[in-house]
Design a protein around this motif. Structure first.
Motif, PDB file in Angstrom:
ATOM      1  N   PRO A 131     -58.356 -30.797  14.169  1.00 19.32           N
ATOM      2  CA  PRO A 131     -57.291 -31.158  13.221  1.00 19.32           C
ATOM      3  C   PRO A 131     -57.381 -30.450  11.874  1.00 19.32           C
ATOM      4  O   PRO A 131     -56.390 -30.439  11.129  1.00 19.32           O
ATOM      5  N   LEU A 132     -58.530 -29.872  11.538  1.00 14.57           N
ATOM      6  CA  LEU A 132     -58.630 -29.126  10.287  1.00 14.57           C
ATOM      7  C   LEU A 132     -57.735 -27.889  10.299  1.00 14.57           C
ATOM      8  O   LEU A 132     -57.438 -27.322   9.244  1.00 14.57           O
ATOM      9  N   PHE A 133     -57.315 -27.472  11.474  1.00 17.08           N
ATOM     10  CA  PHE A 133     -56.573 -26.229  11.617  1.00 17.08           C
ATOM     11  C   PHE A 133     -55.091 -26.419  11.931  1.00 17.08           C
ATOM     12  O   PHE A 133     -54.309 -25.505  11.732  1.00 17.08           O
ATOM     13  N   VAL A 134     -54.723 -27.569  12.472  1.00 22.36           N
ATOM     14  CA  VAL A 134     -53.391 -27.702  13.051  1.00 22.36           C
ATOM     15  C   VAL A 134     -52.634 -28.844  12.386  1.00 22.36           C
ATOM     16  O   VAL A 134     -53.135 -29.957  12.281  1.00 22.36           O
ATOM     17  N   ASP A 135     -51.416 -28.564  11.960  1.00 20.90           N
ATOM     18  CA  ASP A 135     -50.594 -29.617  11.377  1.00 20.90           C
ATOM     19  C   ASP A 135     -49.781 -30.314  12.472  1.00 20.90           C
ATOM     20  O   ASP A 135     -49.938 -30.033  13.658  1.00 20.90           O
ATOM     21  N   THR A 136     -48.914 -31.213  12.101  1.00 21.23           N
ATOM     22  CA  THR A 136     -48.176 -32.006  13.089  1.00 21.23           C
ATOM     23  C   THR A 136     -47.194 -31.181  13.912  1.00 21.23           C
ATOM     24  O   THR A 136     -46.747 -31.606  14.973  1.00 21.23           O
ATOM     25  N   THR A 148     -66.535 -25.533   3.878  1.00 19.56           N
ATOM     26  CA  THR A 148     -66.354 -26.927   4.287  1.00 19.56           C
ATOM     27  C   THR A 148     -66.009 -27.015   5.766  1.00 19.56           C
ATOM     28  O   THR A 148     -66.549 -27.848   6.505  1.00 19.56           O
ATOM     29  N   VAL A 149     -65.129 -26.150   6.213  1.00 18.89           N
ATOM     30  CA  VAL A 149     -64.719 -26.135   7.620  1.00 18.89           C
ATOM     31  C   VAL A 149     -65.890 -25.763   8.517  1.00 18.89           C
ATOM     32  O   VAL A 149     -66.121 -26.389   9.563  1.00 18.89           O
ATOM     33  N   PHE A 150     -66.661 -24.770   8.114  1.00 18.92           N
ATOM     34  CA  PHE A 150     -67.802 -24.372   8.939  1.00 18.92           C
ATOM     35  C   PHE A 150     -68.854 -25.468   8.964  1.00 18.92           C
ATOM     36  O   PHE A 150     -69.476 -25.713  10.003  1.00 18.92           O
ATOM     37  N   GLN A 151     -69.087 -26.123   7.840  1.00 17.73           N
ATOM     38  CA  GLN A 151     -70.083 -27.189   7.792  1.00 17.73           C
ATOM     39  C   GLN A 151     -69.721 -28.319   8.742  1.00 17.73           C
ATOM     40  O   GLN A 151     -70.589 -28.884   9.417  1.00 17.73           O
ATOM     41  N   ARG A 152     -68.434 -28.672   8.834  1.00 18.56           N
ATOM     42  CA  ARG A 152     -68.002 -29.704   9.772  1.00 18.56           C
ATOM     43  C   ARG A 152     -68.300 -29.278  11.222  1.00 18.56           C
ATOM     44  O   ARG A 152     -68.779 -30.070  12.029  1.00 18.56           O
ATOM     45  N   PHE A 153     -68.017 -28.051  11.534  1.00 20.28           N
ATOM     46  CA  PHE A 153     -68.338 -27.508  12.852  1.00 20.28           C
ATOM     47  C   PHE A 153     -69.840 -27.599  13.116  1.00 20.28           C
ATOM     48  O   PHE A 153     -70.283 -28.061  14.167  1.00 20.28           O
ATOM     49  N   HIS A 154     -70.633 -27.157  12.152  1.00 17.28           N
ATOM     50  CA  HIS A 154     -72.084 -27.124  12.298  1.00 17.28           C
ATOM     51  C   HIS A 154     -72.643 -28.530  12.534  1.00 17.28           C
ATOM     52  O   HIS A 154     -73.533 -28.726  13.381  1.00 17.28           O
ATOM     53  N   GLU A 155     -72.140 -29.530  11.837  1.00 19.33           N
ATOM     54  CA  GLU A 155     -72.631 -30.900  11.974  1.00 19.33           C
ATOM     55  C   GLU A 155     -72.362 -31.457  13.367  1.00 19.33           C
ATOM     56  O   GLU A 155     -73.218 -32.136  13.958  1.00 19.33           O
ATOM     57  N   ILE A 156     -71.187 -31.172  13.917  1.00 21.28           N
ATOM     58  CA  ILE A 156     -70.862 -31.656  15.253  1.00 21.28           C
ATOM     59  C   ILE A 156     -71.741 -30.985  16.300  1.00 21.28           C
ATOM     60  O   ILE A 156     -72.323 -31.653  17.174  1.00 21.28           O
ATOM     61  N   VAL A 157     -71.875 -29.684  16.208  1.00 19.07           N
ATOM     62  CA  VAL A 157     -72.656 -28.952  17.207  1.00 19.07           C
ATOM     63  C   VAL A 157     -74.126 -29.343  17.146  1.00 19.07           C
ATOM     64  O   VAL A 157     -74.805 -29.443  18.185  1.00 19.07           O
ATOM     65  N   LEU A 158     -74.633 -29.617  15.952  1.00 22.40           N
ATOM     66  CA  LEU A 158     -76.047 -29.965  15.790  1.00 22.40           C
ATOM     67  C   LEU A 158     -76.402 -31.239  16.539  1.00 22.40           C
ATOM     68  O   LEU A 158     -77.526 -31.403  17.015  1.00 22.40           O
ATOM     69  N   LYS A 159     -75.454 -32.156  16.672  1.00 19.43           N
ATOM     70  CA  LYS A 159     -75.701 -33.390  17.410  1.00 19.43           C
ATOM     71  C   LYS A 159     -76.076 -33.110  18.862  1.00 19.43           C
ATOM     72  O   LYS A 159     -76.838 -33.864  19.478  1.00 19.43           O
ATOM     73  N   TYR A 160     -75.557 -32.020  19.418  1.00 16.58           N
ATOM     74  CA  TYR A 160     -75.771 -31.714  20.835  1.00 16.58           C
ATOM     75  C   TYR A 160     -76.816 -30.623  21.053  1.00 16.58           C
ATOM     76  O   TYR A 160     -77.251 -30.417  22.183  1.00 16.58           O
ATOM     77  N   THR A 161     -77.218 -29.946  20.000  1.00 17.30           N
ATOM     78  CA  THR A 161     -78.147 -28.816  20.153  1.00 17.30           C
ATOM     79  C   THR A 161     -79.397 -28.979  19.295  1.00 17.30           C
ATOM     80  O   THR A 161     -80.062 -27.997  18.988  1.00 17.30           O
ATOM     81  N   ASN A 162     -79.720 -30.232  18.914  1.00 16.04           N
ATOM     82  CA  ASN A 162     -80.894 -30.416  18.059  1.00 16.04           C
ATOM     83  C   ASN A 162     -82.199 -30.164  18.799  1.00 16.04           C
ATOM     84  O   ASN A 162     -83.219 -29.881  18.188  1.00 16.04           O
ATOM     85  N   LEU A 193     -64.293 -17.593   7.288  1.00 16.41           N
ATOM     86  CA  LEU A 193     -64.809 -18.320   8.440  1.00 16.41           C
ATOM     87  C   LEU A 193     -65.673 -17.434   9.329  1.00 16.41           C
ATOM     88  O   LEU A 193     -66.682 -17.876   9.875  1.00 16.41           O
ATOM     89  N   MET A 194     -65.287 -16.178   9.500  1.00 16.26           N
ATOM     90  CA  MET A 194     -66.082 -15.261  10.310  1.00 16.26           C
ATOM     91  C   MET A 194     -67.409 -14.945   9.628  1.00 16.26           C
ATOM     92  O   MET A 194     -68.449 -14.837  10.287  1.00 16.26           O
TER      93      MET A 194
END
Length: 450
Positions: A131-136, A148-162, A193-194
């Motif tokens: 949803p950070l990328f797509v409007d209605t 900020t956008v990358f940090q959100r990505f990093h936090e989610i992925v870290l939950k599964y790759t710790n 972002l890249m």
């Protein structure tokens, strides 16, 4: 971008998460009851130059079972006659290959096509990051800062790759990265972002040229750079992909990573330019502008593999239209051959299997009811050797004999080294089948007769 379209652009791998040990691959191929199965590893993971692991025949009912050491590498290619399937494996994994409506598919031993841990991570990215990328309206936009956008990505992925010691770690981390690239390439400005992504996955991480997850991700990254990011800062010719590759590879920090990125980018350039003439020009430019600049011998070898593998004959590729001589020393342009189907047969007078295979020419032509032309291309030492052989044989309507020789021409362009080699073309001169054996030709002709 709709949710349905989003799923179409994401590459999902079919791999179970298991413990260490040998890899078991079973097959249930009822449509191929007597097939020869060949398994390959790879010389390197960018060029995908194949290294044969083993061969096994199905048991007459289409079944086979093999055990493969995990030392073969995590990326495996399975070839059934002229059809292939590449998939990642993990140590201790068990995989079942099936022929479903003419397509080869792979599942884990429980029949699950997508691992649950992968699915959970993907769903969380879809719910909390997408949803950070797509409007209605479904349009992509970026209103938050890139960090900020990358940090959100990093936090989610870290939950599964710790757990970095898990056998599933490289798969999960790579799968998340594919999501990331699929998203950001839709944005009008991806530079920030890249930069964050490449610092995390490449610039501030160890170089892993023997890790297929790492090298495939580098290829995907270079594709995004070449096709999207380069438009924002590259000032050269838009059609010059090799210049784009060189330009974008220079943004990586270390010299070795820059050179590995060159190899990955060159491989992607071949994927974009698929016509034989375009591939020839790419090969010329790579040899002229990139090979001599490389200081890393392993990467030089890798790019040589890239050139070879991308000029090799493959189903789906265009067939090069060269000019050759017939047995009367007359010039024949392949482009002038008109037929719904063309069976190209690379052969030599000294090849017993080739000569035996020619005995099937009359039945193959009869089977196709005038739709087939057989182009028999000799790789003998000289044209006279071919002519002397053909002068002793009956001339068959529908068969055209041409001379290529043992070097150059088609052998260079298609990287053919074994004989007989059969290549079936449609009327658009596209390769539609490459029967591995003489006995498989009739079946391929049957499939492709209109």
């Amino acid at each position: 971008m709709s949710i349905r379209l989003f799923y179409l652009v994401i590459w999902l791998f079919i791999i179970p998460v298991t413990g260490k040990g040998a890899i078991i691959i079973e097959g249930q191929l009822s449509g191929n009851p007597h097939s020869l199965i060949t398994l390959y590893g790879y010389a390197d993971y960018i060029s995908k130059a194949p290294v044969e692991i083993l061969k096994v025949h199905t048991n007459g009912a289409g079944n086979f079972r093999v055990t493969v050491s995990d030392s073969c590498g995590p990326l495996v290619k399975l070839l059934v006659e002229n059809r292939s399937l590449s998939f990642f494996t993990l140590p201790g994994g068990a995989y079942i290959i099936q022929d479903t409506t003419g397509q080869l598919t792979v599942t884990d031993a429980a029949g699950t096509p997508v691992n649950q841990l992968l699915h959970s991570m993907e769903q969380e990215l879809l719910k909390n990051w997408y949803p950070l990328f797509v409007d209605t309206t479904g349009r992509f936009r970026l209103t938050l800062p890139a960090d900020t956008v990358f940090q959100r990505f990093h936090e989610i992925v870290l939950k599964y790759t710790n757990d970095t010691t898990s056998t599933a770690y490289p798969l999960l981390r790579y799968d998340a990265a594919i999501y990331y690239l699929a998203f950001v390439q839709q944005l009008p400005d991806t530079t920030g972002l890249m930069d964050h992504f490449e610092n995390d996955y490449f610039n501030n991480a160890p170089i892993q040229e023997k890790n297929p997850f790492y090298t495939k991700l580098l290829e995907d990254d270079l594709f995004v750079r070449m096709m999207f990011l380069a438009q924002q800062r590259y000032k050269g010719s838009a059609g010059n992909l090799i210049d784009k590759v060189t330009h974008e590879a220079a943004y990586f920090k270390s010299p070795q990573l820059q050179q590995l990125a060159l190899a990955a980018g060159c491989n992607q350039a071949y994927r974009v330019n698929r016509e034989p003439e375009q591939k020839d020009e790419l090969s010329r430019r790579i040899r002229a502008t990139i090979l001599d600049s490389l200081t890393h011998p392993g990467i030089r070898t890798m790019i040589a593999h890239v050139i070879t593998e991308n000029t090799r004959a493959r189903v789906g590729n265009k067939f090069p239209l060269l000019t050759l001589k017939n047995e009367k020393n007359e010039t024949v342009n392949f482009a002038d051959i008109k037929s719904d189907l063309i069976l190209v047969d690379f052969w030599a007078t000294w090849c017993w299997g080739c000569v035996e295979g020619m005995k099937n020419f009359p039945s193959w032509i009869s089977q196709c009811n005038g739709q087939l032309t057989i182009v028999s291309i000799s790789v003998d030492n000289n044209l006279q050797q071919m002519k002397a052989f053909l002068d002793k044989r009956e001339k068959l309507p529908g068969v055209l004999s041409l001379y290529n020789g043992r070097t150059g021409g088609y052998l260079d362009k298609l990287q053919i080294s074994g004989y007989p080699t059969y290549i079936l073309l449609n009327k658009n001169r596209e390769i539609i089948a490459m029967p591995g054996y003489t006995s498989a030709v009739a079946e391929q002709l049957k499939i492709n007769i209109k």
